[in-house]
Enzyme design. Structure first.
Site, PDB file in Angstrom:
ATOM      1  N   HIS A 193      46.229  16.741  23.943  1.00 59.70           N
ATOM      2  CA  HIS A 193      45.629  18.020  23.536  1.00 59.70           C
ATOM      3  C   HIS A 193      46.412  18.675  22.398  1.00 59.70           C
ATOM      4  CE1 HIS A 193      42.672  17.879  26.625  1.00 59.70           C
ATOM      5  NE2 HIS A 193      43.517  18.005  27.631  1.00 59.70           N
ATOM      6  N   GLU A 207      48.789  15.973  28.081  1.00 56.86           N
ATOM      7  CA  GLU A 207      48.835  17.399  27.778  1.00 56.86           C
ATOM      8  C   GLU A 207      49.576  17.691  26.469  1.00 56.86           C
ATOM      9  OE1 GLU A 207      47.058  19.382  29.362  1.00 56.86           O
ATOM     10  OE2 GLU A 207      46.673  18.373  31.265  1.00 56.86           O
TER      11      GLU A 207
END
Length: 768
Positions: free
Chosen positions: A502, A498
Site C-alpha cells: 500500500h 502494508e
C-alpha cells in the site's frame, strides 16, 4: 489486510449436492451442518421460488451455532505498558470509538439499528444466564437458545445483520415465534419493556426476510446499501459524484439519499448528500448543469457524533501535547463534517513517533461501499509493543532500498520518500464491523504524499493459535512445515503488504495550474514503449477513477508486493531468516497465498459471476496468475523437450471429495517469480497512469472462474471453516481502583460477547 477465510455463495449444481445431503443417512444435525455450508446466494432464482430452494437459501443465511469465539488478549500490555494517566486517556478514547461504532449498524441495513437496540434491551433486563434459565422453563430448547445467542454474538461483532467479510445477510436459526416468546419473557419492566416490544414488532419481519434483493450488500436492485437510496442507479450516483468532484467535496463521511415525497424539484431530479456531523448546519442547495438539484444536508448521525465529541473532550484532558492537537482536529471533524479537519488530524497522527499508545478514529475504509468511495466508521486504541516493533522498524529503515527491487521504473515511484513508520500493537479496543490484522493509514492520497503514513500489525489478532488437525487442501508432506513456519511467513507477508504494498507507487497527475507531477511526454510506458500521456486530472483520485474496481485491485497489488518481496533476501534477513529456514518461510508464504486463492472461491457467486469480497477476489486473481504460469511452463517443456519428469510449478489436484495443492518449491523462483513480476508491473503501471480501461479488462479476465475451478468450489464450500468471533475487553471508571480505570474480561462464548456489548452500550440502552 484481512484474514484468509470466510463465507460465500453457490452454484446451481450445489443444489443437487444439498438435496443428496438431505437424503443421506447422516444424523439430522450433521445433515443440517452440511446443508448450511451450501447456498444459492443472491441467485436470481426463477419466480416463484420452490419450497426446496427457499429452505436452502434460509439455511445458508442462518448463523451457525458451531462458531468459535476467541479472546483479544491485552491484559499484559494494560498492566505493564500503560501509565495511570494513559489508562484514563484509553478509557475515554475507547468510549468515543464505541459511541461512533453504532453508526456501523446504520451503515449496514435499515433494520440493523433496531436489531441492535432489541439485543441490548433484551439482554440488559437481567443476566444472560437468568434469561436463559427462564427461557428453558418456558419450553425453549438448548439448541434454539444456542442459535439465538450465536446470531446475537455474530450480529454484535459485525455491528449489523450483514457480514463485514463477504456482505451476506445473517438471520437467527431460532424460529420467529420462539424468539417472540423470549422477548416477552425478558426481565425488563415498564416503559423499557414496552419499547422493546415496539421495536420487535417493527423489526421482526425484516430480521427474517430473505428477499432476493436483500441477501447481500450491493447496489440496488441486486443488493442493499445504506450509502445509497434504493431508487438510485449507477448513473444517478455518477452525476452526484461529478458535482462533488467539481466542488472539491469528498465522499468519505457521506451518503446519497432521496425523499420519497419529493424526488424532483423544478423538473429536475433531486438528490440529498448527507454529511455526518453533530452540528446541523444550514442546508446548501445547488443546481448542477441543469441535470439535477443537490441538497447538502449536515447532521447525519448527529446523536452518535455528539457522543463521540463528548468522549473526545474528556480524553483531551489526559492526552499529551500532540494527542491534544490531534483531538482538537477530530472534534472539529465530528462537529462539522470537515474532511480537511480530519486530514489535519491524520497529519499529526503520522508525524507523532515513539508513543506508547496509538489511537485513531473516523470514516476511513471504503470496503463496504459497492462504489468504493464512502467509508465505514471505525476507531481503535492500542498499546505499542516496542520490542516487536524493532523488526518492523528495521524493514521501514531499508524500505527505500527494497522499493528499488520492485518491477517498475524509478519514475513510477514517489518523488519524495517519507520514511514510513511500522509498529507492532496490542489492540485494546477496535470499534468497527471487523478487526484487521494489518493497517495502513491514512487513506488520504494528499496526506500520504505530503507526510507519509503509518503501518500497523495488530499482534494480538495475529495470534499464534495452536494448530489442531490437518490444514485443509494441503498434502501430508506440507502439513508440518506449514504449521511450523506459517506465523513467520504471515509476519513477513503482512509487513510487506502494508508497508511496501500500500505504501509504494506514484500516481501521475495534472495539477490545478495545468502542470504535471511527472515529465509529461518524456517517460516511456513500460508496457507499450510509447510516451506516457494518460494521467489523473487534478480533481481525480485512484478511488474515483477506478471506482468499484479500486478496492480489490489495490489489495491484489499489495498482496503481490508482499509475495514478491517475501523471496527477497534483504527482507528475510531483517526478520532473522537465513539459508534453509529462509527457503522454508518463502515456500510456506507462497503456499499460504495459493491456499487463500483457493479458499476465495467461497466468495464467488456463479449466478451473478460477481465477487462479494475484494480481498478474496484479489487472492483468487493471484492464484490464477500462478496457475497460468504453471500451464505455460508445461507447454514450453512439451514444445522444447517433449515433456519433463519434474512436477509442474503448481497444480490443484482434485478427486471427488478432495482437492490438494501441489506446489513445487524448486520452481518458486524460476517460474513463480517471473510471472508475478510481470503481473505486478501491470498492476502498478495501470494504477500510475489512470488506465482504468486496461486495468478492468485485465483484472476482469483474470478474476473469471472457469469450469474446472468452479467444480472445485463445491469441495471448498463443504470444507470451509467459519471465521471465529472475537470478544474484546471493556474499560470502566472505578475510584476504588488505584489507577482509576478497571479492565473487564469476558468468557470466550456467545454469552461473553453479548455481555461485553451490553456493558459497552449500557448508558445508550437506557435511552433506547
Amino acid at each position: 489486510m484481512e484474514e484468509m477465510c470466510g463465507t460465500g455463495p453457490r452454484s446451481k449444481r450445489l443444489r443437487l449436492e444439498a438435496d443428496e445431503a438431505e437424503r443421506s443417512p447422516l444424523p439430522s444435525q450433521a445433515r443440517q451442518d452440511l446443508l448450511v455450508r451450501y447456498d444459492v446466494g443472491p441467485s436470481r432464482l426463477s419466480a416463484p421460488e420452490t419450497k426446496s430452494a427457499k429452505t436452502s437459501v434460509h439455511k445458508y443465511h442462518v448463523v451457525s451455532h458451531a462458531l468459535t469465539v476467541n479472546r483479544v488478549e491485552c491484559r499484559e500490555a494494560w498492566a505493564t505498558a500503560i501509565t495511570r494517566e494513559e489508562k484514563l486517556y484509553v478509557h475515554h478514547f475507547s468510549q468515543a470509538t464505541w459511541a461512533g461504532a453504532r453508526v456501523c449498524a446504520f451503515q449496514s441495513s435499515q433494520e440493523s439499528p433496531g436489531i441492535l437496540k432489541i439485543l441490548c434491551l433484551m439482554f440488559s433486563g437481567e443476566s444472560v444466564s437468568s434469561l436463559q434459565n427462564r427461557s428453558y422453563a418456558a419450553g425453549i430448547t438448548k439448541r434454539e437458545w444456542k442459535y439465538l445467542t450465536a446470531f446475537a454474538a455474530c450480529f454484535l461483532t459485525n455491528m449489523g445483520n450483514y457480514l463485514a467479510f463477504g456482505g451476506i445477510k445473517i438471520i437467527p436459526g431460532i424460529p420467529e415465534q420462539k424468539l417472540d416468546t423470549i422477548i416477552n419473557l425478558c426481565g425488563l419492566q415498564g416503559n423499557r419493556k414496552e419499547r422493546l416490544l415496539e421495536l420487535w414488532n417493527e423489526t421482526k419481519d425484516k430480521i427474517y426476510s430473505l428477499r432476493e434483493d436483500e441477501r447481500q450488500l450491493g447496489l440496488p436492485p441486486f443488493g442493499i446499501s445504506m450509502y445509497y437510496h434504493s431508487t438510485l442507479r449507477k448513473e444517478d450516483i455518477d452525476t452526484v459524484q461529478a458535482w462533488m468532484a467539481q466542488h472539491g467535496v469528498e465522499g468519505w463521511n457521506t451518503k446519497i439519499w432521496r425523499r420519497e415525497e419529493e424526488m424532483e424539484r423544478n423538473g429536475l431530479p433531486l438528490y440529498e448528500l448527507w454529511i455526518a456531523s453533530s452540528e446541523k448546519l444550514p442546508t446548501e442547495v445547488y443546481t448542477y448543469r441543469d441535470k439535477c438539484v443537490i441538497e447538502v444536508i449536515y447532521g447525519h448521525f448527529c446523536e452518535e457524533m455528539k457522543e463521540v465529541v463528548e468522549h473526545l473532550e474528556r480524553a483531551f484532558h489526559y492526552g499529551n501535547g500532540r494527542q491534544r492537537d490531534m483531538i482538537k482536529e477530530f472534534i472539529e471533524y465530528f462537529k462539522t463534517g470537515s474532511i480537511d479537519a480530519h486530514k489535519r488530524a491524520q497529519k499529526i497522527w503520522v508525524s507523532v513517533k515513539d508513543l506508547s499508545l496509538e489511537t485513531n478514529i473516523g470514516f476511513m475504509e471504503t470496503y463496504r461501499d459497492p462504489i468504493g468511495i464512502r467509508a465505514e466508521f471505525e476507531g481503535f486504541v492500542a498499546a505499542v509493543d516496542k520490542d516487536k516493533t524493532v523488526k518492523y522498524s528495521r524493514l521501514a529503515e531499508i524500505s527505500e532500498q527494497v522499493l528499488r527491487t520492485l518491477p517498475w521504473p524509478r519514475e513510477f515511484e514517489k518523488d519524495v520518500f517519507h520514511m514510513p513508520q511500522f509498529q507492532s500493537l496490542t489492540m485494546i479496543s477496535f470499534a468497527n464491523s471487523s478487526i484487521p490484522i494489518g493497517i495502513n493509514l491514512p487513506n488520504y492520497e494528499g496526506v500520504r504524499r505530503e507526510v507519509g503514513f503509518k503501518n500497523i500489525v495488530l499482534e494480538n489478532i495475529l495470534t499464534d493459535h495452536e494448530n489442531v488437525g490437518k490444514v485443509t487442501f494441503l498434502i501430508d508432506g506440507d502439513q508440518e512445515i506449514f504449521k511450523k513456519r506459517v506465523q513467520s511467513a504471515l509476519h513477513i507477508q503482512i509487513a510487506c503488504h502494508e508497508l511496501l504494498g500500500h505504501g509504494s507507487g506514484k500516481l501521475f497527475k495534472q495539477r490545478d495550474d495545468g502542470t504535471y507531477n511527472y515529465k509529461y511526454g518524456e517517460i516511456q510506458h513500460p508496457l507499450t514503449n510509447e510516451s506516457v500521456m494518460k494521467c489523473y486530472t487534478s480533481d481525480q483520485t485512484f478511488d474515483s477513477v477506478f471506482g468499484s474496481l479500486s478496492a480489490t485491485f489495490e489489495e491484489c497489488r499489495a498482496d503481490c508486493v508482499g509475495l514478491y518481496l517475501s523471496a527477497e533476501p534483504l527482507v528475510l534477513n531483517i526478520f532473522g531468516h537465513t539459508e534453509d529456514e529462509a527457503d522454508d518461510v518463502v515456500y510456506v508464504n507462497w503456499l499460504c497465498m495459493v491456499r487463500a486463492g483457493l479458499v476465495a472461491l467461497e466468495f464467488f457467486n456463479p449466478q451473478t459471476r460477481n465477487w462479494s469480497q475484494p480481498h478474496m477476489q484479489a487472492r483468487y486473481a493471484l492464484l490464477r496468475v500462478l496457475l497460468r504460469a504453471s500451464e505455460n511452463e508445461a507447454k514450453d517443456e512439451i514444445d522444447q523437450a517433449g515433456g519433463s519428469s519434474e512436477p509442474p510449478f503448481l497444480q490443484l489436484v482434485s478427486q471427488e471429495t478432495e482437492v490438494m495443492i501441489s506446489l513445487n518449491r524448486s520452481k518458486v523462483r524460476s517460474v513463480g517469480l517471473p510471472a508475478l513480476r510481470d503481473f505486478l508491473k501491470r498492476l502498478q503501471v495501470y494504477k500510475t497512469t489512470a488506465d482504468v480501461d486496461s486495468a478492468r479488462a485485465m483484472y476482469t479476465e483474470i478474476s473469471q472462474v472457469p469450469d474446472n475451478l468452479l467444480a472445485l468450489r463445491r469441495i471448498v464450500l463443504v470444507k470451509k471453516r467459519p471465521r471465529p468471533l472475537l470478544v474484546q475487553v471493556n474499560t470502566v471508571l472505578d475510584e476504588s481502583c488505584e489507577e482509576g480505570v478497571r479492565l473487564i474480561d469476558y468468557p470466550t462464548s456467545f454469552e461473553g460477547v453479548i455481555a461485553s456489548f451490553v456493558k459497552r452500550f449500557e448508558e445508550w440502552t437506557l435511552t433506547c
